[in-house]
Design a protein around this motif. Structure first.
Motif, PDB file in Angstrom:
ATOM      1  N   ALA A  65       0.834  -1.208   0.000  1.00 12.50           N
ATOM      2  CA  ALA A  65       0.000   0.000   0.000  1.00 12.50           C
ATOM      3  C   ALA A  65       0.871   1.262   0.000  1.00 12.50           C
ATOM      4  O   ALA A  65       0.569   2.234  -0.691  1.00 12.50           O
ATOM      5  N   ALA A  66       1.957   1.226   0.767  1.00 11.92           N
ATOM      6  CA  ALA A  66       2.861   2.380   0.818  1.00 11.92           C
ATOM      7  C   ALA A  66       3.521   2.614  -0.535  1.00 11.92           C
ATOM      8  O   ALA A  66       3.686   3.758  -0.972  1.00 11.92           O
ATOM      9  N   LEU A  67       3.902   1.548  -1.211  1.00 14.43           N
ATOM     10  CA  LEU A  67       4.561   1.682  -2.511  1.00 14.43           C
ATOM     11  C   LEU A  67       3.605   2.162  -3.595  1.00 14.43           C
ATOM     12  O   LEU A  67       4.048   2.733  -4.597  1.00 14.43           O
ATOM     13  N   ARG A  68       2.316   1.934  -3.402  1.00  9.35           N
ATOM     14  CA  ARG A  68       1.337   2.400  -4.392  1.00  9.35           C
ATOM     15  C   ARG A  68       1.144   3.910  -4.335  1.00  9.35           C
ATOM     16  O   ARG A  68       0.639   4.518  -5.278  1.00  9.35           O
ATOM     17  N   ARG A  69       1.538   4.503  -3.196  1.00  9.21           N
ATOM     18  CA  ARG A  69       1.427   5.962  -3.092  1.00  9.21           C
ATOM     19  C   ARG A  69       2.419   6.617  -4.047  1.00  9.21           C
ATOM     20  O   ARG A  69       3.382   6.009  -4.480  1.00  9.21           O
ATOM     21  N   GLU A  70       2.228   7.901  -4.299  1.00  3.43           N
ATOM     22  CA  GLU A  70       3.129   8.591  -5.214  1.00  3.43           C
ATOM     23  C   GLU A  70       4.557   8.566  -4.685  1.00  3.43           C
ATOM     24  O   GLU A  70       4.803   8.411  -3.498  1.00  3.43           O
ATOM     25  N   ARG A  71       5.522   8.769  -5.574  1.00  2.42           N
ATOM     26  CA  ARG A  71       6.938   8.567  -5.263  1.00  2.42           C
ATOM     27  C   ARG A  71       7.398   9.384  -4.056  1.00  2.42           C
ATOM     28  O   ARG A  71       8.208   8.927  -3.268  1.00  2.42           O
ATOM     29  N   CYS A  72       6.896  10.588  -3.902  1.00  5.63           N
ATOM     30  CA  CYS A  72       7.377  11.462  -2.817  1.00  5.63           C
ATOM     31  C   CYS A  72       6.496  11.378  -1.571  1.00  5.63           C
ATOM     32  O   CYS A  72       6.561  12.246  -0.715  1.00  5.63           O
ATOM     33  N   SER A  73       5.649  10.356  -1.451  1.00  6.36           N
ATOM     34  CA  SER A  73       4.690  10.329  -0.361  1.00  6.36           C
ATOM     35  C   SER A  73       5.349  10.380   1.017  1.00  6.36           C
ATOM     36  O   SER A  73       4.856  11.054   1.912  1.00  6.36           O
ATOM     37  N   TRP A  74       6.458   9.663   1.212  1.00 12.65           N
ATOM     38  CA  TRP A  74       7.084   9.652   2.533  1.00 12.65           C
ATOM     39  C   TRP A  74       7.648  11.015   2.899  1.00 12.65           C
ATOM     40  O   TRP A  74       7.790  11.324   4.081  1.00 12.65           O
ATOM     41  N   ARG A  75       7.955  11.841   1.915  1.00 14.44           N
ATOM     42  CA  ARG A  75       8.482  13.171   2.211  1.00 14.44           C
ATOM     43  C   ARG A  75       7.412  14.110   2.762  1.00 14.44           C
ATOM     44  O   ARG A  75       7.724  15.190   3.239  1.00 14.44           O
ATOM     45  N   ARG A  76       6.185  13.718   2.666  1.00 13.18           N
ATOM     46  CA  ARG A  76       5.131  14.560   3.228  1.00 13.18           C
ATOM     47  C   ARG A  76       4.518  13.917   4.480  1.00 13.18           C
ATOM     48  O   ARG A  76       3.449  14.301   4.926  1.00 13.18           O
ATOM     49  N   VAL A  77       5.208  12.937   5.045  1.00 11.28           N
ATOM     50  CA  VAL A  77       4.729  12.242   6.238  1.00 11.28           C
ATOM     51  C   VAL A  77       5.576  12.647   7.443  1.00 11.28           C
ATOM     52  O   VAL A  77       6.801  12.747   7.348  1.00 11.28           O
ATOM     53  N   MET A  78       4.925  12.874   8.578  1.00 12.78           N
ATOM     54  CA  MET A  78       5.630  13.051   9.848  1.00 12.78           C
ATOM     55  C   MET A  78       5.415  11.776  10.661  1.00 12.78           C
ATOM     56  O   MET A  78       4.278  11.415  10.970  1.00 12.78           O
ATOM     57  N   ILE A  79       6.502  11.088  10.980  1.00 15.70           N
ATOM     58  CA  ILE A  79       6.440   9.855  11.760  1.00 15.70           C
ATOM     59  C   ILE A  79       6.658  10.197  13.230  1.00 15.70           C
ATOM     60  O   ILE A  79       7.590  10.939  13.569  1.00 15.70           O
ATOM     61  N   THR A  80       5.814   9.679  14.094  1.00 20.70           N
ATOM     62  CA  THR A  80       5.901   9.977  15.524  1.00 20.70           C
ATOM     63  C   THR A  80       6.193   8.706  16.311  1.00 20.70           C
ATOM     64  O   THR A  80       5.858   7.599  15.892  1.00 20.70           O
ATOM     65  N   ASP A  81       6.796   8.890  17.462  1.00 23.18           N
ATOM     66  CA  ASP A  81       7.108   7.734  18.312  1.00 23.18           C
ATOM     67  C   ASP A  81       7.526   8.245  19.690  1.00 23.18           C
ATOM     68  O   ASP A  81       7.768   9.450  19.884  1.00 23.18           O
ATOM     69  N   SER A  82       7.622   7.318  20.642  1.00 22.58           N
ATOM     70  CA  SER A  82       8.096   7.677  21.980  1.00 22.58           C
ATOM     71  C   SER A  82       9.162   6.694  22.434  1.00 22.58           C
ATOM     72  O   SER A  82       9.254   5.576  21.918  1.00 22.58           O
ATOM     73  N   LYS A  83       9.944   7.121  23.412  1.00 22.97           N
ATOM     74  CA  LYS A  83      11.013   6.277  23.939  1.00 22.97           C
ATOM     75  C   LYS A  83      11.320   6.697  25.368  1.00 22.97           C
ATOM     76  O   LYS A  83      11.167   7.862  25.739  1.00 22.97           O
ATOM     77  N   TYR A  84      11.770   5.728  26.160  1.00 23.69           N
ATOM     78  CA  TYR A  84      12.269   6.008  27.508  1.00 23.69           C
ATOM     79  C   TYR A  84      13.787   6.161  27.442  1.00 23.69           C
ATOM     80  O   TYR A  84      14.481   5.283  26.941  1.00 23.69           O
ATOM     81  N   PHE A  85      14.285   7.278  27.945  1.00 25.76           N
ATOM     82  CA  PHE A  85      15.719   7.477  28.125  1.00 25.76           C
ATOM     83  C   PHE A  85      15.994   7.464  29.624  1.00 25.76           C
ATOM     84  O   PHE A  85      15.294   8.134  30.395  1.00 25.76           O
ATOM     85  N   ARG A  86      17.006   6.712  30.033  1.00 16.62           N
ATOM     86  CA  ARG A  86      17.277   6.545  31.457  1.00 16.62           C
ATOM     87  C   ARG A  86      18.497   7.318  31.909  1.00 16.62           C
ATOM     88  O   ARG A  86      19.471   7.452  31.167  1.00 16.62           O
TER      89      ARG A  86
END
Length: 289
Positions: A65-86
Protein backbone atom coordinates in the motif's frame (compact mmCIF):
# COMPACT_ATOMS: atom_id res chain seq x y z
CA UNK A 1 38.62 -17.43 9.77
CA UNK A 2 35.38 -17.10 11.73
CA UNK A 3 33.38 -17.36 8.51
CA UNK A 4 34.98 -20.77 7.87
CA UNK A 5 34.11 -21.99 11.37
CA UNK A 6 30.56 -20.76 11.99
CA UNK A 7 29.96 -23.27 14.79
CA UNK A 8 32.66 -21.65 16.96
CA UNK A 9 31.39 -19.37 19.72
CA UNK A 10 34.63 -18.17 21.32
CA UNK A 11 38.19 -17.23 20.38
CA UNK A 12 39.49 -20.28 22.24
CA UNK A 13 37.10 -22.50 20.30
CA UNK A 14 38.26 -21.02 16.99
CA UNK A 15 41.91 -21.51 18.02
CA UNK A 16 41.28 -25.17 18.89
CA UNK A 17 39.37 -25.88 15.67
CA UNK A 18 42.03 -24.09 13.59
CA UNK A 19 44.75 -26.24 15.11
CA UNK A 20 42.69 -29.36 14.52
CA UNK A 21 41.85 -28.50 10.90
CA UNK A 22 45.03 -26.75 9.72
CA UNK A 23 47.70 -27.66 12.26
CA UNK A 24 48.21 -24.00 13.19
CA UNK A 25 48.75 -23.33 16.87
CA UNK A 26 47.19 -20.03 17.91
CA UNK A 27 46.28 -18.59 21.28
CA UNK A 28 42.81 -17.27 22.01
CA UNK A 29 44.20 -13.74 22.38
CA UNK A 30 45.83 -13.95 18.94
CA UNK A 31 42.55 -15.07 17.41
CA UNK A 32 40.72 -12.21 19.16
CA UNK A 33 43.23 -9.68 17.83
CA UNK A 34 42.96 -11.02 14.27
CA UNK A 35 39.16 -10.97 14.36
CA UNK A 36 39.12 -7.38 15.61
CA UNK A 37 41.44 -6.36 12.79
CA UNK A 38 38.83 -7.70 10.40
CA UNK A 39 36.18 -5.57 12.07
CA UNK A 40 34.44 -8.48 13.77
CA UNK A 41 32.87 -8.32 17.22
CA UNK A 42 31.72 -11.01 19.64
CA UNK A 43 27.99 -10.33 19.67
CA UNK A 44 25.02 -12.12 21.14
CA UNK A 45 22.04 -12.87 18.91
CA UNK A 46 19.78 -9.89 18.30
CA UNK A 47 16.28 -10.44 19.66
CA UNK A 48 13.58 -9.50 17.16
CA UNK A 49 9.77 -9.70 17.26
CA UNK A 50 8.30 -13.17 16.72
CA UNK A 51 5.91 -12.64 13.85
CA UNK A 52 2.81 -14.70 13.22
CA UNK A 53 1.64 -15.58 9.71
CA UNK A 54 -1.15 -13.02 10.07
CA UNK A 55 1.33 -10.31 11.09
CA UNK A 56 3.62 -11.12 8.17
CA UNK A 57 0.70 -10.80 5.76
CA UNK A 58 -0.22 -7.45 7.34
CA UNK A 59 3.37 -6.22 6.90
CA UNK A 60 3.37 -7.15 3.21
CA UNK A 61 -0.04 -5.51 2.73
CA UNK A 62 1.22 -2.33 4.42
CA UNK A 63 4.38 -2.25 2.29
CA UNK A 64 2.47 -2.73 -0.95
CA UNK A 65 0.00 0.00 0.00
CA UNK A 66 2.86 2.38 0.82
CA UNK A 67 4.56 1.68 -2.51
CA UNK A 68 1.34 2.40 -4.39
CA UNK A 69 1.43 5.96 -3.09
CA UNK A 70 3.13 8.59 -5.21
CA UNK A 71 6.94 8.57 -5.26
CA UNK A 72 7.38 11.46 -2.82
CA UNK A 73 4.69 10.33 -0.36
CA UNK A 74 7.08 9.65 2.53
CA UNK A 75 8.48 13.17 2.21
CA UNK A 76 5.13 14.56 3.23
CA UNK A 77 4.73 12.24 6.24
CA UNK A 78 5.63 13.05 9.85
CA UNK A 79 6.44 9.86 11.76
CA UNK A 80 5.90 9.98 15.52
CA UNK A 81 7.11 7.73 18.31
CA UNK A 82 8.10 7.68 21.98
CA UNK A 83 11.01 6.28 23.94
CA UNK A 84 12.27 6.01 27.51
CA UNK A 85 15.72 7.48 28.13
CA UNK A 86 17.28 6.55 31.46
CA UNK A 87 19.51 8.57 33.72
CA UNK A 88 21.54 5.43 34.47
CA UNK A 89 22.10 2.63 32.00
CA UNK A 90 20.35 -0.56 33.16
CA UNK A 91 21.83 -3.11 30.78
CA UNK A 92 24.62 -5.53 31.54
CA UNK A 93 28.02 -3.74 31.69
CA UNK A 94 30.39 -4.47 28.84
CA UNK A 95 32.94 -7.16 29.66
CA UNK A 96 36.71 -6.78 29.49
CA UNK A 97 39.74 -8.92 30.19
CA UNK A 98 41.06 -8.40 33.72
CA UNK A 99 42.03 -10.18 36.91
CA UNK A 100 39.57 -10.54 39.79
CA UNK A 101 41.55 -7.89 41.64
CA UNK A 102 41.20 -5.35 38.82
CA UNK A 103 37.57 -6.13 37.96
CA UNK A 104 35.62 -2.92 37.48
CA UNK A 105 32.76 -2.13 39.87
CA UNK A 106 29.77 -0.19 38.51
CA UNK A 107 27.34 1.35 41.02
CA UNK A 108 23.72 1.68 39.89
CA UNK A 109 20.43 2.53 41.58
CA UNK A 110 17.86 -0.22 42.00
CA UNK A 111 15.39 1.76 39.90
CA UNK A 112 16.69 4.12 37.24
CA UNK A 113 15.15 7.55 36.73
CA UNK A 114 13.67 7.85 33.24
CA UNK A 115 12.34 10.41 30.79
CA UNK A 116 9.45 9.33 28.58
CA UNK A 117 9.63 11.45 25.46
CA UNK A 118 7.72 11.87 22.20
CA UNK A 119 9.07 13.31 18.97
CA UNK A 120 7.81 13.76 15.43
CA UNK A 121 10.24 13.60 12.51
CA UNK A 122 9.86 14.45 8.85
CA UNK A 123 12.17 14.77 5.84
CA UNK A 124 12.47 18.49 6.59
CA UNK A 125 13.09 18.40 10.35
CA UNK A 126 11.95 17.29 13.78
CA UNK A 127 9.55 18.62 16.38
CA UNK A 128 10.75 19.59 19.81
CA UNK A 129 10.59 16.88 22.45
CA UNK A 130 7.44 16.33 24.48
CA UNK A 131 7.89 14.75 27.92
CA UNK A 132 4.87 12.79 29.10
CA UNK A 133 3.70 10.58 31.96
CA UNK A 134 6.38 8.01 32.67
CA UNK A 135 8.94 10.76 33.11
CA UNK A 136 10.31 10.92 36.66
CA UNK A 137 8.04 12.95 38.96
CA UNK A 138 5.65 13.81 36.12
CA UNK A 139 2.17 12.80 37.29
CA UNK A 140 -0.72 12.44 34.88
CA UNK A 141 -3.44 15.02 35.30
CA UNK A 142 -5.99 12.40 34.24
CA UNK A 143 -7.53 9.89 36.65
CA UNK A 144 -8.08 6.21 36.00
CA UNK A 145 -11.80 5.64 36.72
CA UNK A 146 -11.09 2.12 38.01
CA UNK A 147 -8.36 2.93 40.54
CA UNK A 148 -9.42 6.54 41.16
CA UNK A 149 -5.76 7.45 40.89
CA UNK A 150 -3.74 9.25 38.23
CA UNK A 151 -2.85 7.04 35.26
CA UNK A 152 0.60 5.50 35.62
CA UNK A 153 1.13 5.48 31.87
CA UNK A 154 0.07 7.62 28.95
CA UNK A 155 -3.73 7.94 28.90
CA UNK A 156 -5.68 8.53 25.72
CA UNK A 157 -6.66 12.00 27.01
CA UNK A 158 -3.00 12.93 27.50
CA UNK A 159 -2.20 11.77 23.98
CA UNK A 160 -5.01 13.99 22.69
CA UNK A 161 -3.19 16.86 24.42
CA UNK A 162 0.07 15.81 22.74
CA UNK A 163 -1.69 15.92 19.36
CA UNK A 164 -3.41 19.25 20.04
CA UNK A 165 -0.58 21.11 21.75
CA UNK A 166 2.46 19.57 20.11
CA UNK A 167 2.39 17.28 17.08
CA UNK A 168 -0.21 19.07 14.96
CA UNK A 169 0.93 22.69 15.46
CA UNK A 170 4.60 21.78 15.14
CA UNK A 171 3.87 19.55 12.14
CA UNK A 172 2.05 22.44 10.46
CA UNK A 173 5.03 24.67 11.15
CA UNK A 174 7.56 22.13 9.83
CA UNK A 175 5.83 21.69 6.49
CA UNK A 176 4.96 25.38 6.14
CA UNK A 177 8.62 26.32 6.64
CA UNK A 178 9.64 23.64 4.14
CA UNK A 179 7.41 25.28 1.55
CA UNK A 180 5.85 21.98 0.52
CA UNK A 181 2.84 19.88 1.54
CA UNK A 182 1.67 22.35 4.19
CA UNK A 183 -1.91 21.64 3.12
CA UNK A 184 -1.64 17.86 2.76
CA UNK A 185 1.02 16.47 5.11
CA UNK A 186 0.15 13.24 6.87
CA UNK A 187 0.92 11.75 10.27
CA UNK A 188 2.14 8.23 11.01
CA UNK A 189 2.02 6.58 14.45
CA UNK A 190 2.28 3.09 15.90
CA UNK A 191 -0.46 0.99 17.49
CA UNK A 192 -0.07 1.95 21.15
CA UNK A 193 -3.51 1.76 22.83
CA UNK A 194 -3.62 5.50 23.57
CA UNK A 195 -2.82 6.29 19.92
CA UNK A 196 -5.48 4.27 18.14
CA UNK A 197 -8.58 5.06 20.19
CA UNK A 198 -11.53 6.20 18.04
CA UNK A 199 -11.31 9.63 19.67
CA UNK A 200 -7.69 10.19 18.76
CA UNK A 201 -7.96 8.69 15.28
CA UNK A 202 -10.92 10.99 14.60
CA UNK A 203 -8.95 13.94 15.97
CA UNK A 204 -6.07 13.22 13.59
CA UNK A 205 -8.45 12.85 10.64
CA UNK A 206 -10.07 16.20 11.45
CA UNK A 207 -6.96 18.23 12.25
CA UNK A 208 -4.00 16.87 10.26
CA UNK A 209 -4.36 18.22 6.68
CA UNK A 210 -3.73 14.84 5.02
CA UNK A 211 -5.00 12.73 7.90
CA UNK A 212 -3.38 9.48 8.99
CA UNK A 213 -0.96 7.90 6.48
CA UNK A 214 -1.56 4.17 6.85
CA UNK A 215 -2.42 1.81 9.71
CA UNK A 216 0.96 0.62 10.97
CA UNK A 217 1.24 -3.18 11.06
CA UNK A 218 1.56 -4.68 14.55
CA UNK A 219 4.88 -5.89 15.94
CA UNK A 220 6.83 -3.94 13.32
CA UNK A 221 9.33 -1.48 14.83
CA UNK A 222 11.86 -2.54 12.17
CA UNK A 223 9.76 -0.89 9.48
CA UNK A 224 10.04 2.54 11.10
CA UNK A 225 13.13 4.68 10.40
CA UNK A 226 12.60 6.50 13.67
CA UNK A 227 14.32 3.58 15.41
CA UNK A 228 17.51 4.72 13.64
CA UNK A 229 17.02 8.19 15.10
CA UNK A 230 16.56 6.86 18.64
CA UNK A 231 19.81 4.87 18.28
CA UNK A 232 21.62 7.95 17.01
CA UNK A 233 20.33 10.02 19.95
CA UNK A 234 21.35 7.31 22.44
CA UNK A 235 24.91 7.33 21.09
CA UNK A 236 25.14 11.14 21.13
CA UNK A 237 23.69 11.32 24.65
CA UNK A 238 26.23 8.87 26.07
CA UNK A 239 29.08 10.90 24.60
CA UNK A 240 28.09 13.87 26.75
CA UNK A 241 28.84 14.33 30.44
CA UNK A 242 26.77 12.20 32.81
CA UNK A 243 23.52 13.86 33.84
CA UNK A 244 23.03 14.41 37.57
CA UNK A 245 19.24 14.58 37.61
CA UNK A 246 16.12 14.37 35.47
CA UNK A 247 16.19 18.05 34.53
CA UNK A 248 19.73 17.74 33.17
CA UNK A 249 18.69 14.64 31.24
CA UNK A 250 15.78 16.50 29.66
CA UNK A 251 18.02 19.45 28.74
CA UNK A 252 20.63 17.15 27.19
CA UNK A 253 18.01 15.28 25.20
CA UNK A 254 16.70 18.51 23.70
CA UNK A 255 20.29 19.58 23.01
CA UNK A 256 20.87 16.32 21.15
CA UNK A 257 17.55 16.70 19.30
CA UNK A 258 18.59 20.13 18.06
CA UNK A 259 21.81 18.68 16.63
CA UNK A 260 20.09 16.10 14.39
CA UNK A 261 21.80 16.44 10.99
CA UNK A 262 19.43 17.01 8.03
CA UNK A 263 21.22 14.26 6.10
CA UNK A 264 20.15 11.71 8.73
CA UNK A 265 16.49 12.64 8.24
CA UNK A 266 16.85 12.70 4.45
CA UNK A 267 18.37 9.22 4.42
CA UNK A 268 15.70 7.92 6.81
CA UNK A 269 12.80 9.00 4.62
CA UNK A 270 14.39 8.35 1.24
CA UNK A 271 15.23 4.84 2.47
CA UNK A 272 11.60 3.95 3.13
CA UNK A 273 11.03 2.66 -0.40
CA UNK A 274 13.86 0.15 0.09
CA UNK A 275 12.39 -0.93 3.46
CA UNK A 276 9.03 -1.59 1.87
CA UNK A 277 10.57 -3.53 -1.02
CA UNK A 278 12.67 -5.57 1.41
CA UNK A 279 9.76 -6.69 3.59
CA UNK A 280 7.83 -7.76 0.48
CA UNK A 281 10.90 -9.67 -0.74
CA UNK A 282 11.08 -11.46 2.63
CA UNK A 283 7.35 -12.25 2.61
CA UNK A 284 6.77 -10.10 5.67
CA UNK A 285 9.66 -11.40 7.77
CA UNK A 286 11.86 -9.19 9.94
CA UNK A 287 14.06 -6.97 7.72
CA UNK A 288 16.87 -6.38 10.20
CA UNK A 289 17.00 -2.55 10.10
Amino acid sequence: MAAQLPECTSAADIAAKTQQALGLKLSGSTVTRLLKRKGLQHLTAKVVPMLTVKQKLARVKFAKAALRRERCSWRRVMITDSKYFRLHAMGKPAGRWCTPATREVVARPKHSVAAHVYVGVAFHGATSLKFVTGTHKQVSKYTDPKSKRPYRGLAQQEYTDVLHDHFIPEGNKLFKNAGRWADKWQMQQDNAPAHKTPTNMAYIAANVPGGHFLAWPPNSPDLSPIENLWSWMDIKLHKLDTCKNIEELKERLEQVRQSIPPTLLHNMFDGMKARMERVIELNGDYIGK
